[in-house]
Design a protein around this motif. Structure first.
Motif, PDB file in Angstrom:
ATOM      1  N   ALA A   1       0.631   0.215 -15.631  1.00  0.00           N
ATOM      2  CA  ALA A   1       2.036   0.319 -16.035  1.00  0.00           C
ATOM      3  C   ALA A   1       2.417   1.766 -16.311  1.00  0.00           C
ATOM      4  N   GLU A   2       1.511   2.533 -16.912  1.00  0.00           N
ATOM      5  CA  GLU A   2       1.784   3.944 -17.201  1.00  0.00           C
ATOM      6  C   GLU A   2       1.959   4.733 -15.911  1.00  0.00           C
TER       7      GLU A   2
ATOM      8  N   GLU B   1       3.578   5.678  -5.524  1.00  0.00           N
ATOM      9  CA  GLU B   1       3.540   5.712  -6.990  1.00  0.00           C
ATOM     10  C   GLU B   1       2.508   6.715  -7.482  1.00  0.00           C
ATOM     11  N   LEU B   2       1.352   6.778  -6.806  1.00  0.00           N
ATOM     12  CA  LEU B   2       0.331   7.746  -7.201  1.00  0.00           C
ATOM     13  C   LEU B   2       0.815   9.179  -6.989  1.00  0.00           C
ATOM     14  N   ILE B   3       1.642   9.372  -5.958  1.00  0.00           N
ATOM     15  CA  ILE B   3       2.238  10.698  -5.743  1.00  0.00           C
ATOM     16  C   ILE B   3       3.233  11.002  -6.865  1.00  0.00           C
TER      17      ILE B   3
ATOM     18  N   GLN C   1       5.174   7.056 -15.122  1.00  0.00           N
ATOM     19  CA  GLN C   1       5.097   8.471 -14.766  1.00  0.00           C
ATOM     20  C   GLN C   1       5.718   8.735 -13.404  1.00  0.00           C
ATOM     21  N   ASP C   2       5.610   7.776 -12.500  1.00  0.00           N
ATOM     22  CA  ASP C   2       6.287   7.888 -11.206  1.00  0.00           C
ATOM     23  C   ASP C   2       7.796   7.995 -11.413  1.00  0.00           C
ATOM     24  N   GLU C   3       8.347   7.116 -12.245  1.00  0.00           N
ATOM     25  CA  GLU C   3       9.793   7.154 -12.505  1.00  0.00           C
ATOM     26  C   GLU C   3      10.205   8.449 -13.193  1.00  0.00           C
TER      27      GLU C   3
ATOM     28  N   ILE D   1       0.844  -1.202   0.000  1.00  0.00           N
ATOM     29  CA  ILE D   1       0.000   0.000   0.000  1.00  0.00           C
ATOM     30  C   ILE D   1       0.877   1.248   0.000  1.00  0.00           C
ATOM     31  N   ALA D   2       1.936   1.229   0.783  1.00  0.00           N
ATOM     32  CA  ALA D   2       2.851   2.372   0.794  1.00  0.00           C
ATOM     33  C   ALA D   2       3.441   2.604  -0.585  1.00  0.00           C
TER      34      ALA D   2
END
Length: 239
Positions: free
Chosen positions: A175-176, A28-30, A180-182, A22-23
């Protein structure tokens, strides 16, 4: 967090390692700019229901994010847990601990071409007029924000996430989000300038035109140009 439709990106997780999973998901959403500085999370009980886990699991997850400096809990007026306002600065600090290498950039570019290129091709085949209208809005908004790195990063990520959604594939959307996180972590350390964001390869007109024209091969080709142009921006900064 105030409702911005982000909950649709949440799914239940397995019990084993759930707090860490969850973390990672929220982090990743951030990074994907779905959650941005100042966004407020819902209460722990609501988050637990979203992920189908115990409240204690959510507390452990939030403690991880708090320790990383990505979120903060406020007391008093507007009490709650928020993404820290200067989250990109914190992401830059975390990225500096493990800087990207040339191999990392090349691998990320290959991953982007495989995932986002396919999403672009599928979007060209499947996009509705409403979806295309939203795509044009995102393109125009990104162009208008080109002078502001943080705003542009958010809108750029949103545009590519929307293309993934137009593909009709849940797996491509997930996957996108990782891509975008990276990219956010990479760009936090090397944001470039207006000139870099203004290059033809960095602009989205060719890609959007191909999707509008229902041309999958052209959409894939235009995305490849876009991904390789992004990679070129970082080459002077990595080893």
């Amino acid at each position: 967090m105030d409702d911005k439709g982000w909950a649709r990106h949440i799914a239940p997780v397995r019990a084993a390692g759930a707090a860490e999973a969850i973390a990672r998901r929220l982090s990743e959403l951030i990074g994907a700019r779905i959650l941005v500085g100042g966004d407020r999370f819902p209460p722990e009980k609501t988050l637990a229901e979203m992920f189908d886990v115990a409240v204690m699991t959510i507390r452990h997850s939030m403690a991880v994010l708090r320790e990383e400096g990505l979120i903060e809990t406020r007391r008093g007026y507007r009490a709650g847990t928020y993404v820290v306002p200067d989250v990109l600065t914190r992401i830059r600090e975390l990225t500096a601990l493990h800087p990207y290498t040339l191999d990392d950039i090349e691998e990320l570019t290959v991953w982007r071409i495989a995932v986002s290129g396919e999403a672009s091709a599928r979007a060209a085949r499947r996009a509705s007029e409403a979806g295309l209208s939203r795509l044009r809005e995102l393109e125009a908004a990104a162009d208008a924000a080109i002078a502001e790195a943080e705003a542009y990063r958010t809108l750029d990520a949103g545009l590519h996430l929307h293309i993934a959604e137009l593909s009709g594939s849940r797996r491509l959307v997930e996957a996108e989000q990782g891509i975008q996180d990276e990219l956010t972590r990479l760009l936090a350390d090397h944001p470039g300038g207006v000139e870099a964001r203004s290059t033809p390869g960095q602009q989205h007109r060719g890609l959007v035109s191909a999707i509008e024209g229902s041309d999958p091969a052209k959409a894939r080709e235009q995305f490849t140009v876009h991904a390789e142009a992004t990679a070129d921006l970082f080459l002077p900064f990595v080893q």
